[in-house]
Every structure is written in structure tokens, then in C-alpha cells.
Write a protein that holds these residues in place. Sequence first.
Motif, PDB file in Angstrom:
ATOM      1  N   ASP A   1      32.370  72.160  44.513  1.00 38.07           N
ATOM      2  CA  ASP A   1      31.655  72.402  45.766  1.00 38.07           C
ATOM      3  C   ASP A   1      32.439  71.823  46.944  1.00 38.07           C
ATOM      4  O   ASP A   1      32.704  70.621  46.980  1.00 38.07           O
ATOM      5  N   PRO A   2      32.826  72.636  47.925  1.00 37.80           N
ATOM      6  CA  PRO A   2      33.674  72.141  49.016  1.00 37.80           C
ATOM      7  C   PRO A   2      33.021  71.059  49.867  1.00 37.80           C
ATOM      8  O   PRO A   2      33.719  70.175  50.371  1.00 37.80           O
ATOM      9  N   ASP A   3      31.709  71.102  50.052  1.00 40.35           N
ATOM     10  CA  ASP A   3      31.049  70.058  50.830  1.00 40.35           C
ATOM     11  C   ASP A   3      31.092  68.724  50.079  1.00 40.35           C
ATOM     12  O   ASP A   3      31.293  67.664  50.679  1.00 40.35           O
ATOM     13  N   ASN A   4      30.902  68.775  48.772  1.00 43.24           N
ATOM     14  CA  ASN A   4      30.983  67.550  47.978  1.00 43.24           C
ATOM     15  C   ASN A   4      32.401  66.997  47.944  1.00 43.24           C
ATOM     16  O   ASN A   4      32.603  65.781  47.996  1.00 43.24           O
ATOM     17  N   ILE A   5      33.378  67.891  47.844  1.00 48.50           N
ATOM     18  CA  ILE A   5      34.775  67.462  47.752  1.00 48.50           C
ATOM     19  C   ILE A   5      35.171  66.610  48.951  1.00 48.50           C
ATOM     20  O   ILE A   5      35.874  65.602  48.828  1.00 48.50           O
ATOM     21  N   ALA A   6      34.716  66.993  50.133  1.00 42.40           N
ATOM     22  CA  ALA A   6      35.073  66.244  51.342  1.00 42.40           C
ATOM     23  C   ALA A   6      34.607  64.797  51.247  1.00 42.40           C
ATOM     24  O   ALA A   6      35.356  63.861  51.558  1.00 42.40           O
ATOM     25  N   LEU A   7      33.377  64.579  50.804  1.00 41.63           N
ATOM     26  CA  LEU A   7      32.858  63.214  50.665  1.00 41.63           C
ATOM     27  C   LEU A   7      33.458  62.508  49.463  1.00 41.63           C
ATOM     28  O   LEU A   7      33.673  61.293  49.492  1.00 41.63           O
ATOM     29  N   LEU A   8      33.734  63.248  48.397  1.00 38.10           N
ATOM     30  CA  LEU A   8      34.385  62.664  47.225  1.00 38.10           C
ATOM     31  C   LEU A   8      35.732  62.074  47.613  1.00 38.10           C
ATOM     32  O   LEU A   8      36.066  60.935  47.223  1.00 38.10           O
ATOM     33  N   ARG A   9      36.509  62.813  48.378  1.00 28.64           N
ATOM     34  CA  ARG A   9      37.814  62.308  48.815  1.00 28.64           C
ATOM     35  C   ARG A   9      37.646  61.067  49.690  1.00 28.64           C
ATOM     36  O   ARG A   9      38.408  60.105  49.573  1.00 28.64           O
ATOM     37  N   SER A  10      36.652  61.090  50.562  1.00 27.84           N
ATOM     38  CA  SER A  10      36.401  59.936  51.427  1.00 27.84           C
ATOM     39  C   SER A  10      36.002  58.714  50.615  1.00 27.84           C
ATOM     40  O   SER A  10      36.509  57.600  50.839  1.00 27.84           O
ATOM     41  N   ASN A  11      35.122  58.899  49.635  1.00 28.86           N
ATOM     42  CA  ASN A  11      34.586  57.759  48.892  1.00 28.86           C
ATOM     43  C   ASN A  11      35.566  57.171  47.885  1.00 28.86           C
ATOM     44  O   ASN A  11      35.437  55.997  47.511  1.00 28.86           O
ATOM     45  N   LEU A  12      36.523  57.970  47.437  1.00 31.59           N
ATOM     46  CA  LEU A  12      37.520  57.461  46.487  1.00 31.59           C
ATOM     47  C   LEU A  12      38.870  57.198  47.143  1.00 31.59           C
ATOM     48  O   LEU A  12      39.827  56.817  46.468  1.00 31.59           O
ATOM     49  N   ALA A  13      38.941  57.355  48.463  1.00 32.61           N
ATOM     50  CA  ALA A  13      40.201  57.153  49.183  1.00 32.61           C
ATOM     51  C   ALA A  13      40.697  55.717  48.996  1.00 32.61           C
ATOM     52  O   ALA A  13      39.919  54.766  49.040  1.00 32.61           O
ATOM     53  N   GLY A  14      41.989  55.589  48.787  1.00 30.74           N
ATOM     54  CA  GLY A  14      42.595  54.266  48.677  1.00 30.74           C
ATOM     55  C   GLY A  14      42.492  53.631  47.309  1.00 30.74           C
ATOM     56  O   GLY A  14      43.047  52.558  47.068  1.00 30.74           O
ATOM     57  N   LYS A  15      41.762  54.277  46.395  1.00 30.79           N
ATOM     58  CA  LYS A  15      41.629  53.740  45.044  1.00 30.79           C
ATOM     59  C   LYS A  15      42.860  54.135  44.216  1.00 30.79           C
ATOM     60  O   LYS A  15      43.345  55.261  44.286  1.00 30.79           O
ATOM     61  N   LYS A  16      43.340  53.207  43.418  1.00 31.26           N
ATOM     62  CA  LYS A  16      44.526  53.449  42.595  1.00 31.26           C
ATOM     63  C   LYS A  16      44.190  54.380  41.435  1.00 31.26           C
ATOM     64  O   LYS A  16      43.093  54.329  40.887  1.00 31.26           O
ATOM     65  N   ASP A  17      45.162  55.197  41.051  1.00 24.26           N
ATOM     66  CA  ASP A  17      45.053  56.070  39.880  1.00 24.26           C
ATOM     67  C   ASP A  17      43.808  56.957  39.933  1.00 24.26           C
ATOM     68  O   ASP A  17      43.037  57.042  38.982  1.00 24.26           O
ATOM     69  N   VAL A  18      43.614  57.622  41.064  1.00 30.28           N
ATOM     70  CA  VAL A  18      42.517  58.567  41.233  1.00 30.28           C
ATOM     71  C   VAL A  18      43.102  59.946  41.514  1.00 30.28           C
ATOM     72  O   VAL A  18      43.960  60.104  42.385  1.00 30.28           O
ATOM     73  N   TYR A  19      42.642  60.923  40.778  1.00 29.76           N
ATOM     74  CA  TYR A  19      43.106  62.301  40.911  1.00 29.76           C
ATOM     75  C   TYR A  19      41.872  63.166  41.192  1.00 29.76           C
ATOM     76  O   TYR A  19      40.971  63.255  40.354  1.00 29.76           O
ATOM     77  N   ILE A  20      41.818  63.767  42.352  1.00 25.77           N
ATOM     78  CA  ILE A  20      40.671  64.569  42.750  1.00 25.77           C
ATOM     79  C   ILE A  20      41.064  66.034  42.704  1.00 25.77           C
ATOM     80  O   ILE A  20      42.024  66.457  43.355  1.00 25.77           O
ATOM     81  N   LEU A  21      40.338  66.808  41.905  1.00 24.57           N
ATOM     82  CA  LEU A  21      40.665  68.208  41.699  1.00 24.57           C
ATOM     83  C   LEU A  21      39.542  69.092  42.227  1.00 24.57           C
ATOM     84  O   LEU A  21      38.391  68.966  41.802  1.00 24.57           O
ATOM     85  N   ASP A  22      39.888  69.972  43.136  1.00 21.57           N
ATOM     86  CA  ASP A  22      38.951  70.953  43.685  1.00 21.57           C
ATOM     87  C   ASP A  22      38.891  72.109  42.696  1.00 21.57           C
ATOM     88  O   ASP A  22      39.592  73.120  42.839  1.00 21.57           O
ATOM     89  N   ALA A  23      38.063  71.956  41.665  1.00 16.16           N
ATOM     90  CA  ALA A  23      38.074  72.905  40.558  1.00 16.16           C
ATOM     91  C   ALA A  23      36.774  72.805  39.777  1.00 16.16           C
ATOM     92  O   ALA A  23      35.962  71.907  39.994  1.00 16.16           O
ATOM     93  N   ALA A  24      36.603  73.742  38.860  1.00 16.39           N
ATOM     94  CA  ALA A  24      35.555  73.666  37.843  1.00 16.39           C
ATOM     95  C   ALA A  24      36.215  73.316  36.520  1.00 16.39           C
ATOM     96  O   ALA A  24      37.445  73.321  36.406  1.00 16.39           O
TER      97      ALA A  24
END
Length: 265
Positions: free
Chosen positions: A123-146
Motif C-alpha cells: 500500500d503506497p500510503d503505508n509505505i511512506a510512513l513505513l519508510r519514515s518510521n524505520l528510517a536510520g535503522k541499521k539492516d532494514v530493507y523496505i520493499l514496495d511489494a506484495a
Amino acid sequence: MSVWYIASLNFQDLTIFGPRILWRHVARLTGAKTARVAMSKIGTVELRPRESDISTFRDIFGSRDYAAYCYDSVKERLQAAYNTILKDGKTPVLVDAGANIGAASLWFRQKFPQLAIVAIEPDPDNIALLRSNLAGKKDVYILDAAIGATPGYAELARSRLSWATQTARASSGTEIITVEDAVARVPKGRLLVAKIDIEGFESDLFSSNTNWIDAAAMLIIEPHDWLLPHERTSSSFQKEMGARQFDIFVAGENIIYVRRDPAST
């Protein structure tokens, strides 16, 4: 909702997250789409004041959805599997499938600081906040996918509530990746936990190509038979998990499977 019920929720939030959590109400009053709030022992997160975001954090950090972790036997087995992966020179991986805005990822990172996180959200709206909330965390991979049993594409059926976005296979659209694809994003990664909340698409994920289950120490699955009656969306994972050596715990809306022998992961 009654005034007393709302007051009890706010008191609960104060107890779990600290006084700054009430800052989200300012955003509600001003009409702001999101609010950045400092949560005790979690950090600053971005929430939508008119969405289910706070409920998600409340369920997870209030020990409702992940209450099985409170059992000593579960803690011991998951910790043993985590330690074994590190001892082998590998990186333990959480696949957060249906990551929403990151509450589960943040919870697991608190418990296991050396855990790599692959957060998958269509979900693109969720992705935006997901990136914000996990920003700066080590070893985090955020995938815009199902996520599904085999690669491909999905179309999204979006809902008024962000948690309710559903996916269906299509000839184009949002990319579908597999669990193996997700774990492979992490150098020397080895699956520790798969958290799966994908609004009925679990029927696809567990329909084939399920060898990845045998690497996991824990699976957390939210079934959606209640959301999609008569579609038997839980049947495929019931079949696959029933054939393996996992103990079952129920916490909140989740079924939690814990491998009986963590050394076998």
C-alpha cells in the motif's frame, strides 16, 4: 464510542507509550494528515490521527497480539535460534510481510538488536510512513511489494482503512516477491521469524514453494477467514503448518507457530 471508553484508551496509551503520545490529538484537531510523536522506549514515529495506526501499536506493544512471547519456553526457543544464527556467522532475518507502518518491525528490533528486517508492504500510503518510521535503522530493507508463493504481479483493492488493502494476482501492477527473495536481500541472511498479515493473500503464499518454512523458528500469521468467509484463505497454511513440528499459541488476532526444536533451524 463512549467518553469513558475513549478515556480508558488514552490512559492505556499513556501507560504504554508515555505522555507525548497524546500529541497525536493536536494533529486531529488541526486537521494534519500525520503527527510525529515520541513514544517511550520506542522512539519517534509518524502516525495518522484518523487511521488505525495507534491501534496497531497498542496491540503489539501492549502485549496483546504478541503475548505468546511472554511464555518462557517461547522466549528460550526463539533466543536459542537467534543465538545459533549469530554463532554460525549469519544474520538473523525478520520477514515482515504486510508491514503496514512498521510497528511489528520496531517491536522485534527491540527484542533482537542484531536482527535484519525485510519489511514488505504494497500500500503506497503505508509505505511512506513505513519508510519514515524505520528510517536510520541499521539492516532494514523496505520493499514496495506484495509477497506470494511465486513471483509475479498483483493488483491492489484499497480500503478506507490502511490495514485492509487486499491483493490479487494480475498481469501487471505491484511486484510479488517470495520469502526466499526477501531473505536473499540480506547478506548472509537466515530466516528467524516470518510475520504474515496480508489480508487473505496467505492462501497464495502457502499454496506452493513452502520449503522456507523449514528455516523459520517462528511464524506469526493473522488468518482472515473472518474477513473473507467461505474462501478458505487459511486452509493452505493450516495444511503446511500441520505437517511440521511447531507448537501453536494464540495471541490477539494471531496464530503463533514456534518450532519445537530451535536447533533444527
